[in-house]
Design an enzyme around this catalytic site. Structure first.
Site, PDB file in Angstrom:
ATOM      1  N   LYS A  34       0.855  -1.193   0.000  1.00 35.89           N
ATOM      2  CA  LYS A  34       0.000   0.000   0.000  1.00 35.89           C
ATOM      3  C   LYS A  34       0.888   1.240   0.000  1.00 35.89           C
ATOM      4  CE  LYS A  34      -4.366   1.014   2.325  1.00 35.89           C
ATOM      5  NZ  LYS A  34      -5.042   0.886   3.600  1.00 35.89           N
TER       6      LYS A  34
HETATM    7  C1  E4P Z   1      -8.229   2.102   3.368  1.00 34.78           C
HETATM    8  O1  E4P Z   1      -7.588   1.144   2.987  1.00 34.78           O
HETATM    9  C2  E4P Z   1      -8.152   2.660   4.715  1.00 34.78           C
HETATM   10  O2  E4P Z   1      -7.548   1.718   5.568  1.00 34.78           O
HETATM   11  C3  E4P Z   1      -9.479   2.960   5.330  1.00 34.78           C
HETATM   12  O3  E4P Z   1     -10.564   2.515   4.551  1.00 34.78           O
HETATM   13  C4  E4P Z   1      -9.608   4.306   5.925  1.00 34.78           C
HETATM   14  O4  E4P Z   1     -10.871   4.415   6.525  1.00 34.78           O
HETATM   15  P1  E4P Z   1     -11.241   5.511   7.632  1.00 34.78           P
HETATM   16  O5  E4P Z   1     -11.565   6.779   6.929  1.00 34.78           O
HETATM   17  O6  E4P Z   1     -12.446   4.919   8.315  1.00 34.78           O
HETATM   18  O7  E4P Z   1     -10.050   5.628   8.537  1.00 34.78           O
END
Ligand code: E4P
Length: 223
Positions: A87
């Site tokens: 990522k």
């Molecule tokens: C994406 O991969 C992130 O980990 C995640 O969806 C972020 O979500 P949040 O806005 O609830 O922190």
């Protein structure tokens, strides 16, 4: 549409896996910290533990923000398990690294995407997944689902293979809306996936079927 779970909690990942509808996992440094996972060794071990539960893509996020650091970290993460997806944040150095990983056959997920232009760059650099954060857009009075729709159109216009991974999902309607506009994947908290099961008419209907069955069985015993 594929369902990923957005957590670093092994208990929640196991629970989602047991539901029989789980296709993968996404994590991020905040989710790892929430589970109290810290220190390089512990973090790497945790990713392997997740990969041993779910047979599907597991996104592991780099911490570096410079090209060399992202590449070094990403190659190390990718070597942990064949299901690891590196990522990478949507920054200039990140996009360069996406291209590098794509040339090397390493799977990537471009994270922190909030605009169609960013999604276009990620696809051009060969990202395997792009993660638009729809909940965080909704939080600032911008339509997150509309962004998913826009990205879908752009990717289809040019045949980009990058999968649209709707992230920052807050509730079950986000999942439904993302499915309607053609997201390839939704990464969700367990609560949003579980909420899809519920409908009061299902509960009432099942109670009635079971009660009628018991009544009929009672009559059969008496007769
Ligand atoms: C994406 O991969 C992130 O980990 C995640 O969806 C972020 O979500 P949040 O806005 O609830 O922190």
């Amino acid at each position: 549409m594929k369902f990923f779970i957005d957590t670093a909690s092994l208990a929640q990942i196991k629970e989602a896996q047991d539901l029989g509808v789980l296709d993968g996992v996404t994590t991020n440094p905040s989710l790892m910290a929430k589970e109290g996972i810290s220190g390089a060794e512990a973090v790497l071990k945790h990713y392997v533990d997740i990969c041993n539960i779910v047979d599907g893509p597991v996104s592991a996020e780099v911490i570096s923000t410079d090209f060399e650091g992202i590449v070094r970290e990403g190659e190390h993460l990718a070597g942990l398990h064949p299901n690891i997806v590196v990522k990478v944040p949507m920054i200039r150095e990140g996009v360069k690294a996406l291209k590098y990983f794509s040339n090397k056959g390493i799977k990537t997920n471009c994270t922190l995407v909030f605009s169609a232009g960013q999604a276009l760059l990620a696809a051009k650099a060969g990202a395997s997944f792009v993660s638009p954060f729809i909940g965080r857009l909704d939080d600032v009075s911008t339509d997150g689902v509309q962004l998913i729709e826009q990205i879908r159109t752009i990717y289809d216009n040019y045949g980009y293979g990058t999968e649209v991974l709707a992230a920052s999902i807050r509730h079950p309607m986000h999942i439904i809306q993302c499915a309607e506009v053609g997201a390839d994947v939704a990464t969700c908290p367990l609560s949003a996936i579980v909420a899809l099961f519920d409908h009061p008419l299902t509960t009432i209907g099942l109670q009635k079927f079971l009660a009628d069955h018991a009544k009929a069985a009672g009559r059969a015993v008496k007769a």
